[in-house]
Design an enzyme around this catalytic site. Structure first.
Site, PDB file in Angstrom:
ATOM      1  N   GLY A 130      -4.913  49.958  41.701  1.00 15.80           N
ATOM      2  CA  GLY A 130      -5.158  48.374  41.767  1.00 15.80           C
ATOM      3  C   GLY A 130      -4.023  47.639  41.048  1.00 15.80           C
ATOM      4  O   GLY A 130      -2.944  47.324  41.710  1.00 15.80           O
ATOM      5  N   ARG A 131      -4.130  47.501  39.703  1.00 12.29           N
ATOM      6  CA  ARG A 131      -3.147  46.938  39.089  1.00 12.29           C
ATOM      7  C   ARG A 131      -1.464  47.213  39.324  1.00 12.29           C
ATOM      8  O   ARG A 131      -0.786  46.217  39.497  1.00 12.29           O
ATOM      9  CB  ARG A 131      -3.579  47.085  37.496  1.00 12.29           C
ATOM     10  CG  ARG A 131      -2.625  46.264  36.538  1.00 12.29           C
ATOM     11  CD  ARG A 131      -2.700  46.916  35.215  1.00 12.29           C
ATOM     12  NE  ARG A 131      -3.962  47.211  34.732  1.00 12.29           N
ATOM     13  CZ  ARG A 131      -4.793  46.554  34.023  1.00 12.29           C
ATOM     14  NH1 ARG A 131      -4.509  45.248  33.558  1.00 12.29           N
ATOM     15  NH2 ARG A 131      -5.997  47.059  33.786  1.00 12.29           N
ATOM     16  N   CYS A 158     -13.205  23.863  26.133  1.00  8.90           N
ATOM     17  CA  CYS A 158     -13.754  23.507  24.852  1.00  8.90           C
ATOM     18  C   CYS A 158     -14.327  24.830  24.005  1.00  8.90           C
ATOM     19  O   CYS A 158     -15.305  24.778  23.825  1.00  8.90           O
ATOM     20  CB  CYS A 158     -15.015  22.475  25.015  1.00  8.90           C
ATOM     21  SG  CYS A 158     -14.415  21.094  25.919  1.00  8.90           S
TER      22      CYS A 158
HETATM   23  N1  LLP Z   1     -11.105  53.299  40.498  1.00 10.30           N
HETATM   24  C1  LLP Z   1     -12.001  52.747  39.984  1.00 10.30           C
HETATM   25  C2  LLP Z   1     -13.223  53.656  39.995  1.00 10.30           C
HETATM   26  C3  LLP Z   1     -11.970  51.734  39.111  1.00 10.30           C
HETATM   27  O1  LLP Z   1     -12.980  51.423  38.104  1.00 10.30           O
HETATM   28  C4  LLP Z   1     -10.764  50.765  38.886  1.00 10.30           C
HETATM   29  C5  LLP Z   1     -10.901  49.958  37.905  1.00 10.30           C
HETATM   30  C6  LLP Z   1      -9.586  51.266  39.723  1.00 10.30           C
HETATM   31  C7  LLP Z   1      -9.875  52.088  40.669  1.00 10.30           C
HETATM   32  C8  LLP Z   1      -8.343  50.523  39.512  1.00 10.30           C
HETATM   33  O2  LLP Z   1      -7.842  50.501  38.528  1.00 10.30           O
HETATM   34  P1  LLP Z   1      -6.416  49.867  38.068  1.00 10.30           P
HETATM   35  O3  LLP Z   1      -5.359  50.782  38.891  1.00 10.30           O
HETATM   36  O4  LLP Z   1      -6.267  48.648  38.587  1.00 10.30           O
HETATM   37  O5  LLP Z   1      -6.111  50.213  36.732  1.00 10.30           O
HETATM   38  N2  LLP Z   1     -10.375  43.719  34.446  1.00 10.30           N
HETATM   39  C9  LLP Z   1      -9.527  44.622  33.514  1.00 10.30           C
HETATM   40  C10 LLP Z   1      -9.428  46.136  34.448  1.00 10.30           C
HETATM   41  C11 LLP Z   1     -10.616  46.564  34.972  1.00 10.30           C
HETATM   42  C12 LLP Z   1     -10.506  47.823  35.707  1.00 10.30           C
HETATM   43  C13 LLP Z   1     -11.628  48.370  36.042  1.00 10.30           C
HETATM   44  N3  LLP Z   1     -11.605  49.684  37.113  1.00 10.30           N
HETATM   45  C14 LLP Z   1      -8.211  44.088  33.285  1.00 10.30           C
HETATM   46  O6  LLP Z   1      -8.035  42.878  33.588  1.00 10.30           O
HETATM   47  O7  LLP Z   1      -7.329  44.769  32.463  1.00 10.30           O
END
Ligand code: LLP
Length: 451
Positions: free
Chosen positions: A275-276, A344
């Site tokens: 994702g990220r 706020c």
């Molecule tokens: N697959 C599963 C099962 C996941 O739970 C996640 C992310 C991903 C893939 C993708 O992970 P990435 O490649 O994006 O790290 N809101 C938080 C991040 C939460 C990630 C949750 N799960 C932040 O802003 O850092």
């Protein structure tokens, strides 16, 4: 990231000055670079060449349909965690057979919908979920392809709130119980147990936790195969980190080599769910300075983006680089400031104690590396309008989600009938009293001042 760079002292997104977008859509706004999205995806695809791998984009990082469609056009699948995300993936052109449904709390309705559209795989996280899926698949006359998500008890070494692969986390089935669970699940009708999935956390900057988790997953795959399960897929999750400040995430190629090793060892194909790493660097959040306020203890740059637009700094103590859109001279002085929004709460900040050049009200600033977990985590707290999203390609830009109007936002509310009724009653009472007040000829009942 070259897609957001200064040219003649102005910050550009590809070939478009951010000032031009600000003049057109107002601030704050998110801006994504298609070129950055494509090049990140391509880097993953190149690194995985030679491995039988599917890149299943984790929509949760940024589920704007323009972003999903960009990846879908490059051949990506989708990792979704809700019916909403599943619908978005389909709407953006990801074929159902490339969609993987993860999540610890899939509801009956969500599973029914996913079975109906015929997704690639359910990543199941508990035995009760397996049983319900079996029932639903059987009554729909379908077979659900399943990978059990196992919890390998590996510390990802990341922020506690985004660590998911420890025993104490809610995710997956304990790896020690996995063989027994697969054994029981084999007897469930409507279920085709074809894989294992693992996801240990997000923003990982070390390879060792992956090495350990993938090795445990590969060993489990071999054991399950020996038990007679037709395991053909290893879903390796997402989590690869990006550089926000000084992190040094491992190169995608070394990460891919680990995945390749697991695939070779087990003879399985693999799925990855980044994702990220695909979207973070492809986005900025642009805001205007409203005031600069010098207190005795601190100075504050108050901008029109806030924690409701980008919650990461306050939720995870996350660092996001902030830069002025009009470049400052190299020798310009910097001083420590807090860059804050108008909400706020003292938790409403984008940066704390940040060395920042002098800026004046009206100037634009860009908050970088905001393409992941930015707009998707936004809210309308304080009745603030969600920031619009814009996508750039070369010299063109398009609004990919407009700013809602106040009518859109406030008009969602409904006043319950009993309040409306009591309003009517009050109004009736008031009218009645007014009528009394306006009967001066009788003299007796005219009591002014009754509210
Ligand atoms: N697959 C599963 C099962 C996941 O739970 C996640 C992310 C991903 C893939 C993708 O992970 P990435 O490649 O994006 O790290 N809101 C938080 C991040 C939460 C990630 C949750 N799960 C932040 O802003 O850092």
């Amino acid at each position: 990231m070259t897609e957001f760079a200064y040219r003649q002292g102005r910050l550009y997104a590809e070939d478009v000055p951010l000032e031009r977008i600000a003049a057109s859509v107002g601030t704050p706004f998110y801006c994504y670079s298609s070129k950055a999205l494509e090049s990140r995806y391509q880097a993953f695809a190149d690194a995985l060449k030679g491995i039988d791998a599917t890149i299943s984009y984790a929509l949760k990082a940024n589920s704007n349909q323009a972003v999903i469609a960009t990846f879908a056009g490059l051949g990506a699948g989708a990792d979704v965690v809700s019916e909403g995300e599943l619908r978005r993936a389909l709407a953006a052109g990801v074929p159902a057979h490339k969609i993987y449904f993860a999540g610890v709390g899939k509801t009956r309705a969500e599973m029914e919908y996913a079975l109906g559209v015929g997704i690639a795989e359910f990543n199941v996280e508990s035995e009760p979920e397996l049983e319900l899926l079996s029932q639903l698949a059987t009554s729909a006359g379908r077979t659900a392809s399943v990978a059990v998500r196992v919890n390998p008890d590996v510390d990802a070494g990341t922020h506690a709130k985004i660590t998911t692969g420890r025993k104490e986390n809610k995710f997956g089935i304990d790896i020690d119980q996995a063989r027994a669970v697969y054994g029981r699940a084999r007897r469930l009708p409507g279920i085709k147990l074809m894989g294992i999935s693992v996801h240990i956390g997000s923003q990982l900057t070390q390879l060792d936790p992956y090495r350990l988790a993938f090795a445990r997953m590969a060993d489990l795959a071999l054991a399950l195969k020996a038990d007679g399960h037709p395991i053909e897929v290893l879903d390796c999750g997402g989590g690869l980190g990006v550089r926000y400040l000084s992190e040094q995430p491992p190169p995608i190629s070394t990460y891919a080599a680990l995945i390749g090793e697991a695939a070779r060892k087990t003879g399985c194909r693999v799925v990855v769910e980044p994702g990220r790493a695909l979207v973070a660097e492809a986005g900025v959040l642009v805001a205007s300075v409203i005031y600069v306020k010098d207190g005795t203890a601190k100075s504050f740059v108050v901008i029109d983006a806030a924690m409701n637009d980008l919650i990461r700094p306050t939720l995870y103590e996350a660092y996001h680089e902030v830069v002025p859109v009009r470049q400052k001279a190299a020798d310009s002085l910097e001083r420590p400031v807090d860059i804050v929004g108008p909400i706020c709460e003292s938790g409403d900040y984008i940066a704390k104690d940040r060395a920042f050049p002098e800026v004046a009200a009206g100037e634009l600033v860009a908050i970088k590396t905001a393409g992941a977990y930015g707009a998707v985590m936004a809210s309308s707290y304080n009745t603030r309008l969600l920031a619009p999203e814009v996508m750039v390609r070369g010299g063109e830009f398009d609004v990919v989600r407009p700013r809602p109007s106040y009518d859109d936002l406030i008009g969602q509310d409904r006043v319950p009938a009993w309040i409306a009724r009591s309003d009517d009653r009050l109004a009736d009472d008031r009218h009645a009293r007014e009528r009394l007040v306006h009967l001066p000829k009788t003299g007796r009942t005219a009591k002014k001042g009754v509210a």
